[in-house]
Design an enzyme around this catalytic site. Structure first.
Site, PDB file in Angstrom:
ATOM      1  N   LYS A 163       1.193  -1.217   0.088  1.00 57.34           N
ATOM      2  CA  LYS A 163       0.147  -0.037   0.450  1.00 57.34           C
ATOM      3  C   LYS A 163       1.004   1.168   0.175  1.00 57.34           C
ATOM      4  O   LYS A 163       2.097   0.886   0.767  1.00 57.34           O
ATOM      5  CB  LYS A 163      -0.691  -0.137   1.554  1.00 57.34           C
ATOM      6  CG  LYS A 163      -2.283  -0.990   1.258  1.00 57.34           C
ATOM      7  CD  LYS A 163      -2.684  -0.882   0.706  1.00 57.34           C
ATOM      8  CE  LYS A 163      -3.605  -2.311   0.527  1.00 57.34           C
ATOM      9  NZ  LYS A 163      -4.862  -2.185  -0.551  1.00 57.34           N
ATOM     10  N   LYS A 165      -2.118   1.482  -2.676  1.00 56.88           N
ATOM     11  CA  LYS A 165      -2.531   0.694  -4.381  1.00 56.88           C
ATOM     12  C   LYS A 165      -1.914   1.207  -5.113  1.00 56.88           C
ATOM     13  O   LYS A 165      -1.730   0.223  -5.853  1.00 56.88           O
ATOM     14  CB  LYS A 165      -4.299   0.308  -3.938  1.00 56.88           C
ATOM     15  CG  LYS A 165      -4.521  -0.498  -4.957  1.00 56.88           C
ATOM     16  CD  LYS A 165      -5.590  -0.787  -5.423  1.00 56.88           C
ATOM     17  CE  LYS A 165      -6.703  -0.987  -3.813  1.00 56.88           C
ATOM     18  NZ  LYS A 165      -7.593  -2.560  -4.149  1.00 56.88           N
ATOM     19  N   ASP A 190      -0.316  -5.341  -4.602  1.00 55.04           N
ATOM     20  CA  ASP A 190      -2.200  -5.249  -4.099  1.00 55.04           C
ATOM     21  C   ASP A 190      -2.442  -5.945  -6.017  1.00 55.04           C
ATOM     22  O   ASP A 190      -1.476  -5.785  -6.710  1.00 55.04           O
ATOM     23  CB  ASP A 190      -2.092  -3.650  -4.466  1.00 55.04           C
ATOM     24  CG  ASP A 190      -3.574  -3.733  -3.404  1.00 55.04           C
ATOM     25  OD1 ASP A 190      -5.285  -5.133  -3.613  1.00 55.04           O
ATOM     26  OD2 ASP A 190      -3.295  -3.437  -2.855  1.00 55.04           O
ATOM     27  N   HIS A 283      -5.676 -14.252  -6.674  1.00 48.40           N
ATOM     28  CA  HIS A 283      -6.731 -12.755  -5.691  1.00 48.40           C
ATOM     29  C   HIS A 283      -7.911 -13.154  -6.438  1.00 48.40           C
ATOM     30  O   HIS A 283      -7.991 -13.977  -7.733  1.00 48.40           O
ATOM     31  CB  HIS A 283      -5.782 -11.717  -6.566  1.00 48.40           C
ATOM     32  CG  HIS A 283      -6.420 -10.130  -5.387  1.00 48.40           C
ATOM     33  ND1 HIS A 283      -7.578  -9.596  -5.798  1.00 48.40           N
ATOM     34  CD2 HIS A 283      -5.646  -9.647  -4.016  1.00 48.40           C
ATOM     35  CE1 HIS A 283      -7.612  -8.855  -4.419  1.00 48.40           C
ATOM     36  NE2 HIS A 283      -6.532  -9.055  -4.297  1.00 48.40           N
ATOM     37  N   HIS A 317      -7.468 -16.349  -1.611  1.00 54.09           N
ATOM     38  CA  HIS A 317      -8.269 -15.291  -1.050  1.00 54.09           C
ATOM     39  C   HIS A 317      -9.724 -15.960  -0.717  1.00 54.09           C
ATOM     40  O   HIS A 317     -10.406 -15.930  -1.889  1.00 54.09           O
ATOM     41  CB  HIS A 317      -7.934 -13.867  -2.020  1.00 54.09           C
ATOM     42  CG  HIS A 317      -7.080 -13.290  -2.025  1.00 54.09           C
ATOM     43  ND1 HIS A 317      -6.673 -12.370  -0.888  1.00 54.09           N
ATOM     44  CD2 HIS A 317      -5.795 -13.856  -2.461  1.00 54.09           C
ATOM     45  CE1 HIS A 317      -5.259 -11.729  -0.436  1.00 54.09           C
ATOM     46  NE2 HIS A 317      -4.818 -12.349  -2.173  1.00 54.09           N
TER      47      HIS A 317
HETATM   48  C1  CAP Z   1      -7.001  -5.525   1.232  1.00 56.84           C
HETATM   49  C2  CAP Z   1      -6.519  -5.662   0.074  1.00 56.84           C
HETATM   50  C3  CAP Z   1      -6.989  -7.273  -1.028  1.00 56.84           C
HETATM   51  C4  CAP Z   1      -8.663  -7.311  -0.538  1.00 56.84           C
HETATM   52  C5  CAP Z   1      -8.622  -8.651  -0.792  1.00 56.84           C
HETATM   53  C6  CAP Z   1      -8.082  -4.704  -1.140  1.00 56.84           C
HETATM   54  O1  CAP Z   1      -6.615  -4.145   1.771  1.00 56.84           O
HETATM   55  O2  CAP Z   1      -5.102  -5.384  -0.403  1.00 56.84           O
HETATM   56  O3  CAP Z   1      -6.757  -7.308  -2.627  1.00 56.84           O
HETATM   57  O4  CAP Z   1      -8.548  -7.044   1.057  1.00 56.84           O
HETATM   58  O5  CAP Z   1     -10.032  -9.375  -0.324  1.00 56.84           O
HETATM   59  O6  CAP Z   1      -7.033  -3.741  -2.048  1.00 56.84           O
HETATM   60  O7  CAP Z   1      -8.840  -4.045  -0.038  1.00 56.84           O
HETATM   61  P1  CAP Z   1      -6.709  -4.032   3.359  1.00 56.84           P
HETATM   62  P2  CAP Z   1     -10.217 -10.252  -0.326  1.00 56.84           P
HETATM   63  O8  CAP Z   1      -5.752  -4.804   3.694  1.00 56.84           O
HETATM   64  O9  CAP Z   1      -5.994  -2.852   3.563  1.00 56.84           O
HETATM   65  O10 CAP Z   1      -8.145  -4.559   3.593  1.00 56.84           O
HETATM   66  O11 CAP Z   1      -9.025 -11.551  -0.143  1.00 56.84           O
HETATM   67  O12 CAP Z   1     -11.498 -10.588   0.516  1.00 56.84           O
HETATM   68  O13 CAP Z   1     -10.916 -11.174  -1.659  1.00 56.84           O
END
Ligand code: CAP
Length: 458
Positions: A163, A165, A190, A283, A317
């Site tokens: 992050k 992103k 990400d 992902h 994920h």
């Molecule tokens: C998490 C994240 C992940 C998602 C995936 C985002 O960031 O980088 O890609 O959480 O979700 O962009 O949201 P944070 P899942 O840790 O800051 O929340 O695993 O439920 O598919």
């Protein structure tokens, strides 16, 4: 013979069908003005033969009919049995195809006008069909081995999603990763991070490899980078993978591959899993457009996760079961169990994987050191990969402290320690309360009084 007589047979049982058919469980609601059983018959007919009008010269055998063997008007539960002969297999190697599987189970039937709601919640594969899928070639054991841990239950791999992103330049990305690696194990791109103009891969990869090596040298511990190789074209994916392997050649075992498996689809994930003998993470960005609990169409997150194991993802994920910030709840636990066990119970079917290698859960989305213990309590173990983003980089003292706070949160749960007592001897965990104050107020309402000696500026 009318549709209902031909395509519904409620006297068939799962033991009759399970070895020779794919079984699928749906919740179906007919559109206004349509009778339940007639709609189920049309649905079953459309699932196999693909049309509702009588075909007077139909040449194929009834043995290829998709049959509804359960249909409950009160709950909407409908179970279909798909004969195995309907599914497509590769000309090249006889392997099964998830595209074909989805085509039959959630293809055009999703658009039928006489159906208001239709969602696939579970499926069961017989051994003969299951074994025609790849399954994972590399598991979390590879990462545990690289990290010098027990290879059967090596515990939580402390990971972070980079992050912010988007927008960091190569130096910024490498520095963020380096600082996390000083306390953690694994950094993952990400999902939208690729080859943008502000961070071309050709510049980023060598800097990232150098950051990983420096973190390894400084900590004396192995580290892992999961690079996003998602692209529309398999050749482009290969090019990104080759560039990453070249950049990381000095640290064997440190590289994994990340694929945006829902967005890029079965071809991209299958290609990566078959052709790269490395850990591949699936992902699922975008999946809720189809899987959302609020949608009565499509298929569930459980189904998505199960097909990712079939395609061969090493890590998937799975969501945070309501303990993070994404949609989900505690009852999602079977999602993580289905991919990590040899025999597992889904919402409607028990699946025997007949020795297919397991996938590891990748847990991400709003998890931080305060939310983690409740998540672990619900899951019951910590043998997975954590991919915290905000929970690592949002720590008040930066990503090294963020990583340590997450590792300490696992230790706190493993020791069944009182979080306030634990915080007194674990400063990064203690500072997580200040970093994520809103969560602290909800999860540990008494924290301000209990931890006041640890608070800064007082
Ligand atoms: C998490 C994240 C992940 C998602 C995936 C985002 O960031 O980088 O890609 O959480 O979700 O962009 O949201 P944070 P899942 O840790 O800051 O929340 O695993 O439920 O598919």
């Amino acid at each position: 013979m009318d549709h209902a007589d031909r395509f519904i047979n409620l006297s068939l049982t799962e033991p009759d069908l399970a070895a020779t058919h794919v079984l699928a469980a749906y919740i179906l609601k007919p559109a206004e003005g349509h009778d339940f059983l007639n709609t189920v018959a049309s649905f079953a007919a459309e699932s196999g033969r693909g049309t509702q009008v009588p075909l007077p010269h139909e040449p194929i055998s009834r043995a290829l009919d998709v049959i509804a063997y359960q249909a409950e008007p009160s709950t909407g539960l409908v179970k279909l049995a798909f004969p195995l002969a309907l599914f497509d297999f590769n000309m090249s190697d006889g392997k099964a195809s998830i595209t074909s599987f989805l085509n039959l189970l959630v293809g055009n039937t999703q658009s039928m006008g006489e159906i208001a709601d239709l969602k696939l919640h579970d499926f069961h594969l017989p051994q003969s069909y299951l074994s025609a899928f790849n399954g994972p070639q590399v598991t979390i054991a590879r990462h545990w081995q690289h990290l010098g841990r027990d290879e059967t239950a090596g515990g939580m791999i402390v990971g972070a999603i980079l992050k912010p992103k988007l927008g960091l330049r190569p130096e910024g990305l490498a520095d963020a990763a380096y600082r996390f690696w000083l306390g953690g194990d694994l950094v993952e791109n990400d999902q939208p991070q690729g080859n943008q103009s502000f961070a071309p891969l050709a510049d980023t990869l060598p800097l990232m490899a150098d950051a990983l090596k420096r973190a390894q040298d400084e900590t004396g511990k192995a580290k892992i980078f999961s690079v996003n190789i998602t692209a529309d074209d398999p050749n482009e994916m290969d090019m990104r993978a080759e560039a990453a392997l070249e950049a990381f050649k000095a640290t064997p075992g440190s590289l994994a591959f990340h694929v945006d498996a829902y967005l890029a689809g079965p071809m991209a994930l299958t290609h990566a899993c078959r052709d790269l003998p490395h850990f591949v993470s699936a992902h699922r960005a975008g999946h809720a457009a189809v899987t959302s609990q609020r949608s009565n169409r499509g298929y569930s997150a459980f189904v998505l996760t199960k097909i990712n194991r079939l395609m061969g993802a090493s890590g998937i994920h799975t969501g945070t079961m309501g303990f993070g910030r994404m949609e989900g709840d505690e009852a999602d636990r079977p999602i993580a169990c289905m991919i990590a066990q040899n025999v597992a119970q889904g919402p409607y079917f028990e699946q025997n994987w007949h020795g297919m290698l397991r996938s590891a859960a990748i847990v991400s989305g709003g998890i931080n050191a305060l939310r983690l213990p409740s998540f672990l309590q619900n899951l019951g173990h910590s043998n997975f990969i954590l991919a915290a983003g905000g929970g690592a980089f949002g720590h008040i003292d930066g990503p090294t402290a963020g990583a340590l706070s997450l590792r300490q949160a696992e230790a706190c749960w493993l020791a069944r320690a009182d979080p306030f007592d634990f915080a007194k001897t674990h400063p990064e965990f203690a500072r997580a309360f200040l970093s994520f104050e809103q969560d602290a107020d909800i999860i540990h309402p008494g924290w301000r009084a209990a931890l006041s000696p640890e608070k800064p500026n007082q």
